[in-house]
Design a protein around this motif. Sequence first.
Motif, short mmCIF file in Angstrom:
data_model
loop_
_atom_site.label_atom_id
_atom_site.label_comp_id
_atom_site.label_asym_id
_atom_site.label_seq_id
_atom_site.Cartn_x
_atom_site.Cartn_y
_atom_site.Cartn_z
N LEU A 1 23.15 47.10 19.23
CA LEU A 1 23.71 48.53 19.09
C LEU A 1 22.79 49.90 19.50
CD1 LEU A 1 26.29 49.45 21.36
CD2 LEU A 1 27.56 50.56 18.92
N LEU A 2 22.13 49.51 18.25
CA LEU A 2 21.26 51.11 18.11
C LEU A 2 20.13 50.72 17.87
CD1 LEU A 2 23.88 52.64 15.11
CD2 LEU A 2 23.18 53.06 18.62
N THR B 1 24.94 56.36 21.39
CA THR B 1 24.79 55.01 22.31
C THR B 1 25.09 55.57 23.67
OG1 THR B 1 27.67 55.54 22.03
CG2 THR B 1 26.64 53.89 20.43
#
Length: 1199
Positions: free
Chosen positions: A634-635, A577
């Motif tokens: 987030l990804l 991340t």
Amino acid sequence: MSAEQVSGLCEQLVKAVTVIMDPASTQRYRLEALKFCEEFKEKCPICVPCGLKLAEKTQTAIVRHFGLQILEHVVKFRWNSMPRLEKVYLKNNVMGLISNGTQSILEEESHIKDVLSRIVVEMIKREWPQHWPDMLKELDTLSKQGETQTELVMFILLRLAEDVVTFQTLPTQRRRDIQQTLTQNMEKIFTFLLTTLQQNVNKYRHMKTDLAQEPKAQANCRVGIAALNTLAGYIDWVALSHITADNCKLLEMLCLLLNEPELQIGASECLLIAVSRKGKLEDRKPLMVLFGDVAMHYILSAAQTADGEGLVEKHYVFLKRLCQVLCALGSQLCALLGSDSDVETPANFGKYLEAFLAFTTHPSQFLRSSTQITWGALFRHEVLSRDPLLLAMIPKYLRASMTNLVKVGFPSKTDSPSCEYSRFDFDSDEDFNAFFNSFRAQQGEVMRMACRLDPRTGFQMAGEWLKYQLTAPVDAGPMNSRTGEGLCSIFSPSFVQWDAMTFFSESVISQMFRTMDKDEIPVNDGIDLLQLVLNFETKDPLILSCVLTNVSALFPFVTYRPEYLPQVLSKLFASVTFEVIEESKAPRTRAVKNVRRHACSSIIKMCRDYPQLVLPNFEMLYNHVKQLLSNELLLTQMEKCALMEALVLISNQFKDYQRQKAFLEELMAPVAGLWLSPEMQRVLSDPEAFISYVGADNKIADPVLEDPSGLNRSRISFCVYTILGVVKRARWPAATEEAKAGGFLLGYMPSGTPIYRNPCTEQVLKLFDNLLALIRTHNNLYMPEMVARLGETFAKALDMLEVEKNAILGLPQPLLELYDSPVYKTVLERMQGFFCTLYDNCFHILGNAGPSMQQDFYTVEGLATQLLSSAFINLNNIPDYRLRPMLRVFVKPLVLSCPSEYYETLVCPMLGPLFTYLHVRLSQKWQVINQRNMLCEDDAADDNPESQEMLEEQLVRLLTREVMDLITVCCVSKKGVEHNTTAAVDGDDDEAMATEVTPPASAELTELGKCLMNQEDVCTALLITAYASLSWKDTLSCQRTTTQLCWPLLKQVLPGNLLPDAVSWFFTSVLKGLQIHGQHDGCMAALVHLAFQIYEALRPRYTELKTVMEQIPDIPRDSLEQFDSKLLNPALQKVADKRRKDHFKRLIAGCIGKPLAEQFRKEVHIRNLPSLFKKVKPSLETDVLQNEDGEGLTALFEP
């Protein structure tokens, strides 16, 4: 012919030549003058007197050159029809020109010397030795007149060797005669060359310091250079005994000359050729004299002097030659030194290694790279690798590598001494970059070899360097990254050091684990290093990427201390991340993407290579992933799927079908929920709804920031990525016993092959219908009415990405842009990337489905029909760049992994229509390309139609290769079929093929091939595609198809009744192929062989083939009749296969295409002279029977 006529003509010729060479002449005027000169050469009966008059010393150099060209033309094209006296007259005059018809050696133009020597060589090629036995004596006499003549004699001898031995530009018998006579006289020739060299060098050395004698010294120097060049032309091929004669006198002279600035390059060339000679080991032993004190001293002092002079091009070229000499010496040593040889390691081996190391540490990156192959050979050598001197070199070599791995020396920069040298060696930074990448890979190989001999030293050095980098302050250098202050770019001093250190440690540590015994591994040191790396924190993406590689390199130590695994996982998950600017809205740079991708692939690699180690921590890993997946933003989709793949890899270690199935169900639940929702079902099955859902019908005001449908696209990508990851990674245990115990084994096939079930099958098949719907929809997007629905911003959304175009056209990527700029710049590029990846991934799923789910997939109800109505729909509108990956990643793996039980139900119904379609499509494409040369397209819509045409043409080529490869894979079993079937053959025979290609007898049809050939329409499509492709303009495809495919396919239908027209068409297709590809040796040989096979097999049944043969231009009818009669009368057929094929090749010579350069060349005919070496057969009967009383018989047996 009167003198006035000659003078008059010569005046006209002088004017014409002046016009041709005058830059101010008009085009028309120049062409007229050129035409006049050419016609004169072709037709005028008084060429010789005119040529001689124009070649007189009083004329200008241009006119003299033209005069000599006329004489050369006469010798080349009129010699056979000239009366003997005229030949003698011309020969004597030319020798007279050498004797006193040129300016002195220093004043004469080099092109005059060149053409004069060419004339003599052309005469030698036609008359020596049979009609001109004293030629060598005459040259010797000429050389005694002075330097000017000696230099010309050198040119003649060199040119002769080049034409006869190197380029072999004359008929076989003449070549043999001349080469054998040269060989017989080689001792004299070599003595002459060496004496000339020695005398002129001595005079030059004696006089060069005396200013008054300088012109004389220069003349001797010129002759010395010419003698060295001529020697270089002979050293390559004469018997080694001449090179090593007289206690290696030649080699000694060459070593002495290395310290003579004017002659050193020529001497080093000769030395290099001598030292690189192959041949019997016994004959090469004397070359070891170069390891002696004297030779080594001269070689090393020459290198030091040349290097000490700074960077001067001449000296640098010399250094490169010397480096090659040392490399070749090393290769000779490796060849001669062996456990069964009486050659010993030379006393000066240590001195040699020091010298060699000096080249490895030289600032020039090119010189450094030149030494690598030889280091590798030394480290691998069975005897030398145990030599204490070489073992002592390993730390020094590794130290040098630590410097050499640092990527500096770009020609456009000045940040290293290497830059100056790179400007000599490389045209651009891209050039240097490509060179350096392959140099680095080569160093990695050699370092691993060195560490095989001494793993501990390498590991210690890697550890020291790693510790140093971890504590050194970051120096981003002047070229800062655009992303943030103080971050490195790929040229920053800190990054290039980190990058080099990482490569070094990776190479060295991996080799240590392979070489050392388990209990000898320095585990504590390794774990200490790992801890330092895990504790190191950085916000610089480029450096973090290096850190992750070091974590992976040190990871094998964790197998000894599993308690460190959680720490490693935490480090990797933190990097998944990674952001430079927290929660930034700006697009991520390539460097940040790379770090995140790197972390994901490190996790996958760890789970793939050490699943047993990770298994106890599965729950922790799973929770980590769940947490990351819970936040949709987030990804990226790719990152999410990579983590899921890692989990699937570990779940394979459960070795329990039910448990793994339950886990996969849980893992895929979110995907199934999304993929099977009514909304998604509607979107996937309707092209219009799909375009609208992914946002491709919008017009967007700010194409960089605004992207309202990005989330929708990412949801589709997430589902497809996940399905692919699971299909690719979920497997049953490899050991049958474990599979049985875990409930994976269903039973056995009749053949005894176990039948397994994959725990992912149920989940994947549930999603299968929608996947096919998506593929169908995607194919339909290319329909004109759908393309019309794309929004203004997205008109080109279905086009190729620029990266793909550049890769196909072979254009290099710019260097710096790669890391700094955001990955996709506009929403259009993001959309293009989405379509391209989505399309590829869908087909990857289908390609992996067979190997993964096996019979569960092949027995899906109506699978062939389902695939035909989805993957193969609307192919007409699908562009070549999309069709290619479909064939490669879906059709080929599906066919290869499919068991023969399903050929009839699945493969044949699918491939039949596909092959028929592909044949039509490719034929049309090639027709367009062939017509394009004749037509000019006015309505070229693109800004750059030429590059567009090149791209299209190259794509058709690549698609053709893909299709032919697919057909070959389906139809022909690869037993013994080499991909590269062209092996050069050295034959003295006139008709010897440049490359002899005989497809192995075992190129048989596969079961699938036979199954396809049993269906008439498919059989026709395959045969027509294979044979039609021979005349498409793609050499590679032609050669592969000819050697691997054409004959096995045709052989299959030979027993049946072929129509005469079909047989003629097959044969004609091969001859057409020869017309187009005959200029390429490999293709020509393969096609000739195929034509020969067809003619031999089918001519007895089909007279039509003879009719085709009779249409070949210039075919000798009587020769054809002779060939035919032998072929049709089996009783006569005793001729060897090779002879028959050569006869056939001579027959079809008229249709073998020639390279463009040779198509309009005027043929030179050199006649054979009476044979020099007649083998006289002794007539035994007459000798024995001449004495009635039998004395002859007793004489035979007398002692």
